[in-house]
Design a protein around this motif. Structure first.
Motif, PDB file in Angstrom:
ATOM      1  N   GLU A 167       0.504  -4.431  -7.974  1.00 58.56           N
ATOM      2  CA  GLU A 167       0.630  -3.153  -8.679  1.00 58.56           C
ATOM      3  C   GLU A 167       1.723  -3.304  -9.719  1.00 58.56           C
ATOM      4  OE1 GLU A 167       1.494  -0.189  -5.722  1.00 58.56           O
ATOM      5  OE2 GLU A 167      -0.622   0.154  -5.316  1.00 58.56           O
ATOM      6  N   GLY A 168       1.373  -3.122 -10.978  1.00 52.17           N
ATOM      7  CA  GLY A 168       2.381  -3.247 -12.031  1.00 52.17           C
ATOM      8  C   GLY A 168       2.980  -4.638 -12.115  1.00 52.17           C
ATOM      9  N   GLY A 169       2.201  -5.650 -11.791  1.00 52.07           N
ATOM     10  CA  GLY A 169       2.686  -7.026 -11.849  1.00 52.07           C
ATOM     11  C   GLY A 169       3.543  -7.451 -10.670  1.00 52.07           C
ATOM     12  N   VAL A 170       3.616  -6.598  -9.655  1.00 54.40           N
ATOM     13  CA  VAL A 170       4.439  -6.887  -8.483  1.00 54.40           C
ATOM     14  C   VAL A 170       3.566  -6.813  -7.234  1.00 54.40           C
ATOM     15  CG1 VAL A 170       6.421  -6.126  -7.103  1.00 54.40           C
ATOM     16  CG2 VAL A 170       6.483  -5.912  -9.601  1.00 54.40           C
ATOM     17  N   GLY A 171       3.666  -7.814  -6.377  1.00 52.56           N
ATOM     18  CA  GLY A 171       2.935  -7.779  -5.119  1.00 52.56           C
ATOM     19  C   GLY A 171       3.585  -6.794  -4.156  1.00 52.56           C
ATOM     20  N   ARG A 172       2.771  -5.958  -3.532  1.00 51.42           N
ATOM     21  CA  ARG A 172       3.287  -4.937  -2.608  1.00 51.42           C
ATOM     22  C   ARG A 172       2.472  -4.914  -1.325  1.00 51.42           C
ATOM     23  NH1 ARG A 172       6.986  -2.355  -5.435  1.00 51.42           N
ATOM     24  NH2 ARG A 172       6.665  -1.870  -7.622  1.00 51.42           N
ATOM     25  N   LEU A 173       3.162  -4.633  -0.244  1.00 49.23           N
ATOM     26  CA  LEU A 173       2.492  -4.396   1.031  1.00 49.23           C
ATOM     27  C   LEU A 173       2.073  -2.936   1.034  1.00 49.23           C
ATOM     28  CD1 LEU A 173       1.666  -5.205   3.914  1.00 49.23           C
ATOM     29  CD2 LEU A 173       3.986  -4.581   4.631  1.00 49.23           C
ATOM     30  N   LEU A 174       0.766  -2.698   1.005  1.00 49.29           N
ATOM     31  CA  LEU A 174       0.261  -1.322   0.949  1.00 49.29           C
ATOM     32  C   LEU A 174       0.250  -0.666   2.320  1.00 49.29           C
ATOM     33  CD1 LEU A 174      -2.747  -1.701  -1.508  1.00 49.29           C
ATOM     34  CD2 LEU A 174      -0.360  -1.127  -2.013  1.00 49.29           C
ATOM     35  N   GLU A 175      -0.146  -1.434   3.328  1.00 45.77           N
ATOM     36  CA  GLU A 175      -0.125  -0.917   4.698  1.00 45.77           C
ATOM     37  C   GLU A 175      -0.296  -2.073   5.669  1.00 45.77           C
ATOM     38  OE1 GLU A 175      -3.496   1.505   6.189  1.00 45.77           O
ATOM     39  OE2 GLU A 175      -4.324   1.216   4.183  1.00 45.77           O
ATOM     40  N   ALA A 176       0.119  -1.839   6.887  1.00 40.89           N
ATOM     41  CA  ALA A 176       0.005  -2.844   7.935  1.00 40.89           C
ATOM     42  C   ALA A 176      -0.188  -2.131   9.257  1.00 40.89           C
ATOM     43  CB  ALA A 176       1.258  -3.717   7.988  1.00 40.89           C
ATOM     44  N   GLY A 177      -0.866  -2.817  10.172  1.00 40.12           N
ATOM     45  CA  GLY A 177      -1.076  -2.229  11.488  1.00 40.12           C
ATOM     46  C   GLY A 177      -2.074  -3.034  12.287  1.00 40.12           C
ATOM     47  N   GLU A 178      -2.474  -2.472  13.399  1.00 38.15           N
ATOM     48  CA  GLU A 178      -3.460  -3.141  14.236  1.00 38.15           C
ATOM     49  C   GLU A 178      -4.791  -3.209  13.505  1.00 38.15           C
ATOM     50  OE1 GLU A 178      -3.713  -1.946  18.289  1.00 38.15           O
ATOM     51  OE2 GLU A 178      -1.543  -1.638  18.420  1.00 38.15           O
ATOM     52  N   ARG A 179      -5.511  -4.290  13.736  1.00 36.84           N
ATOM     53  CA  ARG A 179      -6.770  -4.544  13.031  1.00 36.84           C
ATOM     54  C   ARG A 179      -7.702  -3.341  13.056  1.00 36.84           C
ATOM     55  NH1 ARG A 179      -9.669  -8.652  16.049  1.00 36.84           N
ATOM     56  NH2 ARG A 179     -10.220  -6.861  17.283  1.00 36.84           N
ATOM     57  N   GLU A 180      -7.963  -2.802  14.220  1.00 36.68           N
ATOM     58  CA  GLU A 180      -8.928  -1.710  14.340  1.00 36.68           C
ATOM     59  C   GLU A 180      -8.494  -0.478  13.562  1.00 36.68           C
ATOM     60  OE1 GLU A 180     -11.982  -1.970  15.394  1.00 36.68           O
ATOM     61  OE2 GLU A 180     -11.514  -4.062  15.786  1.00 36.68           O
ATOM     62  N   ILE A 203      -6.520  -0.383  10.833  1.00 38.09           N
ATOM     63  CA  ILE A 203      -6.637  -0.645   9.396  1.00 38.09           C
ATOM     64  C   ILE A 203      -8.102  -0.641   8.967  1.00 38.09           C
ATOM     65  CG2 ILE A 203      -6.252  -2.352   7.563  1.00 38.09           C
ATOM     66  CD1 ILE A 203      -3.653  -1.049   8.463  1.00 38.09           C
ATOM     67  N   LEU A 204      -8.967  -1.273   9.741  1.00 40.14           N
ATOM     68  CA  LEU A 204     -10.375  -1.375   9.350  1.00 40.14           C
ATOM     69  C   LEU A 204     -11.124  -0.050   9.502  1.00 40.14           C
ATOM     70  CD1 LEU A 204     -11.278  -4.874  10.812  1.00 40.14           C
ATOM     71  CD2 LEU A 204     -10.790  -4.286   8.428  1.00 40.14           C
ATOM     72  N   ALA A 205     -10.796   0.717  10.530  1.00 43.28           N
ATOM     73  CA  ALA A 205     -11.527   1.959  10.785  1.00 43.28           C
ATOM     74  C   ALA A 205     -10.929   3.164  10.060  1.00 43.28           C
ATOM     75  CB  ALA A 205     -11.571   2.238  12.288  1.00 43.28           C
ATOM     76  N   ARG A 206      -9.597   3.164   9.887  1.00 42.03           N
ATOM     77  CA  ARG A 206      -8.932   4.320   9.299  1.00 42.03           C
ATOM     78  C   ARG A 206      -7.831   3.898   8.325  1.00 42.03           C
ATOM     79  NH1 ARG A 206      -9.347   4.548  14.366  1.00 42.03           N
ATOM     80  NH2 ARG A 206      -7.169   4.257  14.831  1.00 42.03           N
ATOM     81  N   PRO A 207      -8.194   3.186   7.262  1.00 43.53           N
ATOM     82  CA  PRO A 207      -7.154   2.777   6.306  1.00 43.53           C
ATOM     83  C   PRO A 207      -6.507   3.996   5.661  1.00 43.53           C
ATOM     84  CG  PRO A 207      -9.333   2.369   5.393  1.00 43.53           C
ATOM     85  CD  PRO A 207      -9.534   2.804   6.816  1.00 43.53           C
ATOM     86  N   ARG A 208      -5.200   3.922   5.490  1.00 47.38           N
ATOM     87  CA  ARG A 208      -4.468   5.061   4.929  1.00 47.38           C
ATOM     88  C   ARG A 208      -4.400   4.995   3.402  1.00 47.38           C
ATOM     89  NH1 ARG A 208      -0.808   3.509   9.263  1.00 47.38           N
ATOM     90  NH2 ARG A 208      -1.304   4.790  11.051  1.00 47.38           N
ATOM     91  N   HIS A 209      -4.249   3.798   2.878  1.00 45.96           N
ATOM     92  CA  HIS A 209      -4.077   3.645   1.429  1.00 45.96           C
ATOM     93  C   HIS A 209      -5.441   3.583   0.750  1.00 45.96           C
ATOM     94  CE1 HIS A 209      -2.739   2.072  -2.419  1.00 45.96           C
ATOM     95  NE2 HIS A 209      -1.507   2.411  -2.065  1.00 45.96           N
TER      96      HIS A 209
END
Length: 96
Positions: A63-76, A78-84
């Motif tokens: 984002e804007g030329g900078v790598g960012r961690l958008l979200e992290a969490g348990e696999r299920e 993130i895959l079922a209910r991504p926030r970002h």
């Protein structure tokens, strides 16, 4: 070679890149067996691979030329209910 040192953490950057499906499957099976011996941090651009072998996921994006961690969490979660919205679009195949 790295496993001979019995590491606590194994960092892998695209370990299956440019491999045929059978070789990639063999690597993935090995990684699943190894996770009881050490922590594995795996960088992959293959969402299907992350679905198969990850316990936890982190979504990184430029984002804007900078790598960012958008979200992290348990696999299920993130895959079922991504926030970002970018994570959601990537999982749905709309980005990336």
């Amino acid at each position: 070679r790295a496993l001979l040192l019995e590491p606590e953490v194994l960092l892998l950057d695209e370990p299956c890149s440019a491999l045929d499906p059978l070789s990639a499957e063999a690597i993935e099976r090995l990684l699943v067996r190894l996770r009881s011996r050490c922590t594995i941090v795996l960088v992959t651009h293959q969402l299907a691979q992350a679905r198969r072998i990850a316990d936890h996921l982190g979504m990184f994006w430029m984002e804007g030329g900078v790598g960012r961690l958008l979200e992290a969490g348990e696999r299920e979660q993130i895959l079922a209910r991504p926030r970002h919205p970018v994570t959601r679009a990537y999982i749905l195949g709309l980005r990336g």
